[in-house]
Design a protein around this motif. Structure first.
Motif, PDB file in Angstrom:
ATOM      1  N   THR A 185       0.838  -1.194   0.000  1.00 36.70           N
ATOM      2  CA  THR A 185       0.000   0.000   0.000  1.00 36.70           C
ATOM      3  C   THR A 185       0.879   1.253   0.000  1.00 36.70           C
ATOM      4  O   THR A 185       1.770   1.374   0.836  1.00 36.70           O
ATOM      5  N   PRO A 186       0.624   2.190  -0.898  1.00 33.05           N
ATOM      6  CA  PRO A 186       1.380   3.441  -0.860  1.00 33.05           C
ATOM      7  C   PRO A 186       1.068   4.190   0.439  1.00 33.05           C
ATOM      8  O   PRO A 186      -0.031   4.089   0.971  1.00 33.05           O
ATOM      9  N   GLY A 239       0.568   7.311   1.101  1.00 34.88           N
ATOM     10  CA  GLY A 239      -0.550   8.245   1.027  1.00 34.88           C
ATOM     11  C   GLY A 239      -1.872   7.563   1.317  1.00 34.88           C
ATOM     12  O   GLY A 239      -2.737   8.093   2.019  1.00 34.88           O
ATOM     13  N   GLU A 240      -2.002   6.335   0.779  1.00 25.98           N
ATOM     14  CA  GLU A 240      -3.237   5.592   0.994  1.00 25.98           C
ATOM     15  C   GLU A 240      -3.337   5.104   2.439  1.00 25.98           C
ATOM     16  O   GLU A 240      -4.420   5.053   3.025  1.00 25.98           O
ATOM     17  N   SER A 284       8.455   9.742   0.365  1.00 26.31           N
ATOM     18  CA  SER A 284       7.436  10.062  -0.628  1.00 26.31           C
ATOM     19  C   SER A 284       6.115   9.419  -0.251  1.00 26.31           C
ATOM     20  O   SER A 284       6.064   8.297   0.242  1.00 26.31           O
ATOM     21  N   GLN A 285       5.045  10.154  -0.519  1.00 22.60           N
ATOM     22  CA  GLN A 285       3.714   9.580  -0.255  1.00 22.60           C
ATOM     23  C   GLN A 285       3.408   8.433  -1.188  1.00 22.60           C
ATOM     24  O   GLN A 285       2.543   7.612  -0.930  1.00 22.60           O
ATOM     25  N   LYS A 286       4.095   8.400  -2.313  1.00 24.54           N
ATOM     26  CA  LYS A 286       3.807   7.352  -3.304  1.00 24.54           C
ATOM     27  C   LYS A 286       4.566   6.071  -3.005  1.00 24.54           C
ATOM     28  O   LYS A 286       4.265   5.022  -3.551  1.00 24.54           O
ATOM     29  N   ALA A 287       5.576   6.194  -2.120  1.00 26.35           N
ATOM     30  CA  ALA A 287       6.377   5.001  -1.816  1.00 26.35           C
ATOM     31  C   ALA A 287       5.497   3.955  -1.138  1.00 26.35           C
ATOM     32  O   ALA A 287       4.581   4.282  -0.395  1.00 26.35           O
ATOM     33  N   VAL A 288       5.779   2.681  -1.418  1.00 26.43           N
ATOM     34  CA  VAL A 288       5.067   1.629  -0.686  1.00 26.43           C
ATOM     35  C   VAL A 288       5.888   1.310   0.559  1.00 26.43           C
ATOM     36  O   VAL A 288       7.103   1.476   0.577  1.00 26.43           O
ATOM     37  N   ARG A 322       3.781  -5.332  -9.913  1.00 27.06           N
ATOM     38  CA  ARG A 322       4.013  -3.913  -9.706  1.00 27.06           C
ATOM     39  C   ARG A 322       3.025  -3.029 -10.454  1.00 27.06           C
ATOM     40  O   ARG A 322       2.979  -1.826 -10.236  1.00 27.06           O
ATOM     41  N   PRO A 360      -0.117  -1.091 -11.097  1.00 28.59           N
ATOM     42  CA  PRO A 360      -1.144  -0.652 -10.159  1.00 28.59           C
ATOM     43  C   PRO A 360      -2.456  -1.404 -10.373  1.00 28.59           C
ATOM     44  O   PRO A 360      -2.860  -1.661 -11.512  1.00 28.59           O
TER      45      PRO A 360
END
Lengths: 247, 301, 238
Positions: B90-91, B93-94, B121-125, C33, C35
């Motif tokens: 899950t990223p 941010g989520e 980063s918010q996009k990083a998992v 990977r 999405p």
């Protein structure tokens, strides 16, 4: 800081949303499983040839059976995995108790199974189109359609029913394995040994015929629902005393 | 109001202690440090408070309820350590969005800004983060969730020194604007000493001390001097630790319950205060001598 | 198909083992990977596209065979027996495919096969001299349909053609041309077949039933019948 009051139903709803959106692997594995099955199904999954003195006949079969069997298998594994620590512990990283965790997991499994059943039914259109476009021979009568509405509906009931059964069995086995690792040895042996040794287990056969010989859609759905609800409830009870993250 | 009340709470594992006879209360809106050596039972105690583990005896109450399987406790408390389970795919941010849904006090802006400050980063998992970053993330989540009871179990494992300092500073600032009950466990007190109001000292599954940090600072005295003089003076005192030094000198840590008159009789002895951090180490010393003893014995055998 | 089913338990055990070896926190929950939302919408898109196309093209015109109205399974032998025992009254209507009457103006009738290749005859012709028949030939036609997976494909096999001409019945197409048939079949999902009678003949395996044609020729009692003794004509003795 004032305390938050929460209701069980509200938390179940939030956990359900959380599971539907964040259990990516369940969704991805469903799509990958069905894509593989669709690829196999596109090259005809059966048929036969026969010949006599003055004839030879060759029939190429197309059906969603491979998709169905793969998806049954997926439903079993997916709901088995949902009961495992790495998923249940995540609930407790947010707000949870054992009841909300189990109920939301069961709702999730039931929902994704239903969607898997819809996907399975929809994939018959894909396979049909593949057959229609790739085969330039005559299509046998009756099989020139996927079926009328009532046929599609009854097929859906059957597909959905067996998927739900598979997932409830996966759930209960997962719950058992979480209680004791012994079950992870005992259950495969119980399931597969009779098959390997060619022994008929009377109860198992009875259970199978209980569902497969039912010719009424209504009765079948009732049987499936009652069985699945019982299995899910039992799984829930089994996990009711489990501690979280003993490591 | 007491947020946490423990009465003879115990948690026994098969063949191991865990926690025994825990008997303490924690008031609302305090920061308490749970200090102890590795394996002292800090984590067991904290998980019991969070409702993760079920006590095998006694009584544990959080917000007036038994925490095990309590939805109220779960909704109002948060337990975070380096193993806290979030989906690795899950990223971040989520992950924040999920928390926002579950925790009504969630401060999205704080979470986002802290994350940016710590350059994640918010996009990083989550699965792609290093151990220190993961703990930073858990720390941010713990702060932003603004839970009435927030439990950090060894929150700074793997963080580098500056991140560690920043994190504790952020914690203190947020606590001052939004007071709540916070428990922090650590095996070294010195870096969180300034932050804490109270200290719970645990060793071998038992709670040794539970007192304000200020009192721990004055809990004991170090007395050094020639062995004979020191031994004579400490006869009726509570000795906590003893350190032999070369040339017949000795240092003894004594409980600070003697009077000024007592002190006056100690001619030629040097009195020095013991820091809270050192005190906690002396108190949890397991009377096997120091690490030096292990090597000394080997030399002669 | 069978291979796939036998493989399933093996895959299952394998996955469970892999899972237990990698359980707990070290278990990486990551399959791909790409999405999820792209994957999901692409997949749903493909499925819906085929659904829409399916209903746009309508039903296929190139249909072979027709539905079998009633079950005829394994009754081939029964029919055969009844015919050769002259129990024509007892033959079920479902095998009866028609009757032809031809006026007969001579006392002599010969049956001649247009085709002389005797190796592959596939019709049964029985002849009865019936006192009730006067001045005509009555041909009754019985048939067991050829069927594949419960679908009647007899149309694909040419029926025999009998022509009467000046005291002679000429049978065409008695020896059949070699028929080479290829079909595609879309079967309903196997779990759904338990609710259905229509297409319930679907078998796990290929199911073919060879059919047969029977001609019962009735002629007046006093007619002189001539035919080549080598051809497969069976004449009942009175």
């Amino acid at each position: 800081m004032s305390l938050t009051n929460v209701s069980t139903a509200n938390i179940i709803k939030k956990q359900y949303i959380h599971k539907m959106t964040s259990y990516r692997d369940a969704w991805k594995s469903l799509i990958i499983t069905q894509l593989i099955a669709l690829a196999i199904s596109s090259f005809s999954t059966g048929g036969g040839t026969t010949s006599g003195d003055f004839y030879s006949i060759n029939v190429t079969n197309y059906s969603v059976d491979v998709v169905f069997f793969f998806t049954v298998f997926w439903a079993f594994i997916a709901s088995f995995l949902v009961t495992t620590n790495s998923y249940t512990y995540e609930d407790f990283s947010y707000v949870s108790n054992r009841t909300t965790s189990a109920v939301s997991a069961i709702l999730f499994v039931a929902s994704i199974t239903t969607i898997a059943a819809i996907f399975t039914m929809l994939s018959s259109y894909f396979i049909f189109m593949v057959m229609y476009l790739t085969q330039d021979v005559n299509i046998l009568y009756g099989s020139n359609t996927i079926g009328d509405f009532s046929e599609i509906l009854s097929s859906f009931a059957a597909v959905w029913g067996y998927l739900l059964l598979a997932s409830s069995v996966g759930y209960i086995i997962g719950a058992l394995v979480q209680i004791s690792r012994i079950f992870s040895l005992v259950i495969p042996v119980l399931i597969f040994l009779p098959g390997f040794m060619n022994v008929q287990v009377p109860i198992l056969t009875d259970v199978v015929t209980f569902f497969t010989t039912e010719t009424s859609v209504m009765m079948f759905t009732m049987k499936v629902l009652i069985t699945a609800i019982l299995l899910f409830m039992l799984g829930w009870l089994l996990s009711a005393k489990k501690e979280v993250r003993t490591w | 109001m007491n947020v946490i009340e423990c009465r003879q709470a115990e948690k026994k594992y098969r063949g191991e202690h865990g926690i025994l006879h825990a008997d303490f209360t924690i008031r609302e809106n305090t920061i308490t440090g749970v200090i102890g050596r590795n394996g002292a039972g800090k984590t067991t105690l904290l998980k019991m408070l969070a409702g993760y583990l079920k006590p095998t005896g006694g009584e544990v109450k959080v917000f007036g309820e038994r925490p095990f399987n309590s939805l109220k406790v779960s909704a109002n408390s948060m337990y975070l350590d380096e193993f806290t389970v979030y989906s690795d795919s899950t990223p971040i941010g989520e992950l924040f969005q999920h928390h926002r849904r579950f925790y009504p006090n969630w401060d999205q802006q704080l979470a986002v800004e802290l994350l940016a400050y710590f350059s994640i980063s918010q996009k990083a998992v989550r699965g792609s983060l290093s151990k220190g970053q993961r703990n930073t993330l858990h720390g941010i989540i713990g702060l932003a969730a603004r839970c009435p009871l927030t439990i950090f179990d060894e929150p700074t494992t793997g963080m580098d020194a500056s991140v560690r300092k920043d994190f504790y500073r952020a914690l203190l600032k947020d606590y001052l604007t939004h007071p709540r009950t916070i428990l922090i466990s650590s095996h070294h007190l010195d870096e969180i000493e300034d932050l804490l109001e109270d200290i719970v000292l645990i060793d071998l599954g038992k709670i040794i001390l539970h007192l304000p940090v200020e009192e721990l600072k004055e809990f004991g005295m170090a007395i050094s001097g020639p062995a004979a003089a020191v031994n004579n003076w400490i006869q009726h005192k509570t000795v906590i630790a003893r350190k032999e030094e070369a040339s017949g000198m000795v240092t003894v840590i004594v409980k600070n319950d003697f009077t000024a008159a007592d002190k006056a009789t100690a001619a030629g002895l040097r009195f020095s205060p013991v820091s809270a951090s050192d005190m906690s180490i002396y108190l949890t010393n397991r009377e096997k001598g120091g690490i030096d003893d292990v090597f000394n014995k080997r030399q002669y055998s | 198909m069978v291979a796939v089913i036998t493989l399933l338990p093996v895959i299952m055990i394998g996955l469970i083992l892999v899972f237990f070896m990698t359980r707990n926190k070290s278990f990486r929950r990551q399959t791909s990977r790409i999405p999820l939302k792209y994957m999901l919408s692409a997949y749903v898109g493909i499925l819906l596209l085929s659904l829409v196309t399916y209903y746009m093209i309508g039903q296929s015109e190139e249909v072979a065979g027709r539905e079998i109205e009633s079950s005829v399974e394994s009754e081939d032998f029964d029919l055969h027996q009844k015919i050769f025992n002259r129990q024509f009254d007892e033959i079920d209507d479902k095998y009866y495919f028609g009757q032809e009457k031809i006026g007969l103006d001579s006392d002599e009738l010969s049956i001649r096969f247009a085709d002389q290749n005797m190796d592959t005859y596939s019709y049964n012709i029985v002849v009865t001299k019936d006192p009730d028949v006067k001045g005509e030939i009555i041909i009754d036609y019985y048939r067991v349909p050829f069927s594949i997976n419960g679908i009647d494909i007899s149309e694909e096999f040419e029926a025999a053609d009998m022509r009467y001409d000046n005291g002679e019945i000429i049978v065409n197409n008695l020896t059949r041309d070699y028929v080479n048939l290829e079909f595609a079949e879309f079967q309903m999902p196997i779990p759904g077949s338990q609710f259905s009678d229509d297409r319930s003949n679907r078998d796990w395996n290929f199911n073919f039933q060879s059919g047969g044609d029977f001609y019962h020729i009735q002629i007046p009692e006093n007619t002189q019948l001539n035919y080549d003794p080598n051809v497969p004509i069976y004449e009942f003795e009175n």
